[in-house]
Design an enzyme around this catalytic site. Sequence first.
Site, PDB file in Angstrom:
ATOM      1  CG  HIS A 116      28.104  10.789  55.845  1.00 37.10           C
ATOM      2  ND1 HIS A 116      29.142   9.891  55.886  1.00 37.10           N
ATOM      3  CD2 HIS A 116      28.495  11.763  54.979  1.00 37.10           C
ATOM      4  CE1 HIS A 116      30.116  10.291  55.082  1.00 37.10           C
ATOM      5  NE2 HIS A 116      29.754  11.421  54.515  1.00 37.10           N
ATOM      6  CG  ASP A 128      33.496  12.184  53.253  1.00 38.64           C
ATOM      7  OD1 ASP A 128      32.370  12.451  53.691  1.00 38.64           O
ATOM      8  OD2 ASP A 128      33.688  11.614  52.153  1.00 38.64           O
ATOM      9  CD  GLU A 161      27.611  10.456  51.768  1.00 34.60           C
ATOM     10  OE1 GLU A 161      27.546  11.319  50.887  1.00 34.60           O
ATOM     11  OE2 GLU A 161      28.647   9.772  51.971  1.00 34.60           O
ATOM     12  CD  GLU A 162      31.600   8.159  52.090  1.00 33.58           C
ATOM     13  OE1 GLU A 162      31.528   8.135  50.846  1.00 33.58           O
ATOM     14  OE2 GLU A 162      32.093   9.112  52.722  1.00 33.58           O
ATOM     15  CD  GLU A 188      29.801  14.528  52.171  1.00 30.23           C
ATOM     16  OE1 GLU A 188      30.818  14.391  52.904  1.00 30.23           O
ATOM     17  OE2 GLU A 188      28.938  13.652  52.033  1.00 30.23           O
TER      18      GLU A 188
END
Length: 230
Positions: A116, A128, A161-162, A188
Amino acid sequence: FAWHIVAFLVLLLLVLFRYAPPQAKGPDVADDVFSAGRVRASLARIIGPGVPHPTGSVDHARVRDAVIQEFRDLGLEPEIQDTFAFDGFGRAEQVQNIVVHMRGTEGDDAIALVAHYDSVPAGPGVADDGSGVCSILEIARIFTEGPAPRNDIVFLITDAEELGLYGARAFVAEHPLMNKIGVVLNWEARGTRGPSFMFETGPNNLGLIRLMARHCRRSTSTSLFPAIYD
């Protein structure tokens, strides 16, 4: 008693060696070899000034466009899945997933490589999940410079995604390529240093675990990972 200490230290050294990551390769290695140096270079181009890029921000759009350009520079044509995603609890989010479909020689089934591109509001998203995005770009580069893969490959860079996996939810719910995908490999972050781990799998995973153990160098996993995370 002293021999017990020596035996413990030897065992500890062996364990540390076993779990040490392989030596990272620089940007000058052969084209068919995964290069951490090339990943780092693309990470610098994409992340740029190193500011947060949460979904909906100006820097989020900048990072999205940079990822798209990286794929285009490889001769690939990304598709933007622009839609609304729902979480099943009355919440929705507009997402823009980046989807690249590389056709294989057989073409019946596909493997999805997923990361992502959005970040949390308080961090630049280098680990991330910029590192995952750029690792996938390096894999895509290797495939474009070699023979066509047997199976189709879907490079999927998801959005939001977050906020709750909204981009992944939208792809699963709406995108026609989902019907072709038999295996998903997701990059991830669970930290910022150390070796890569196989963190979590889905059900009926014995065949995949055997393949990983047979073909992945220094593959590391344990069923404790998801239990501790939960």
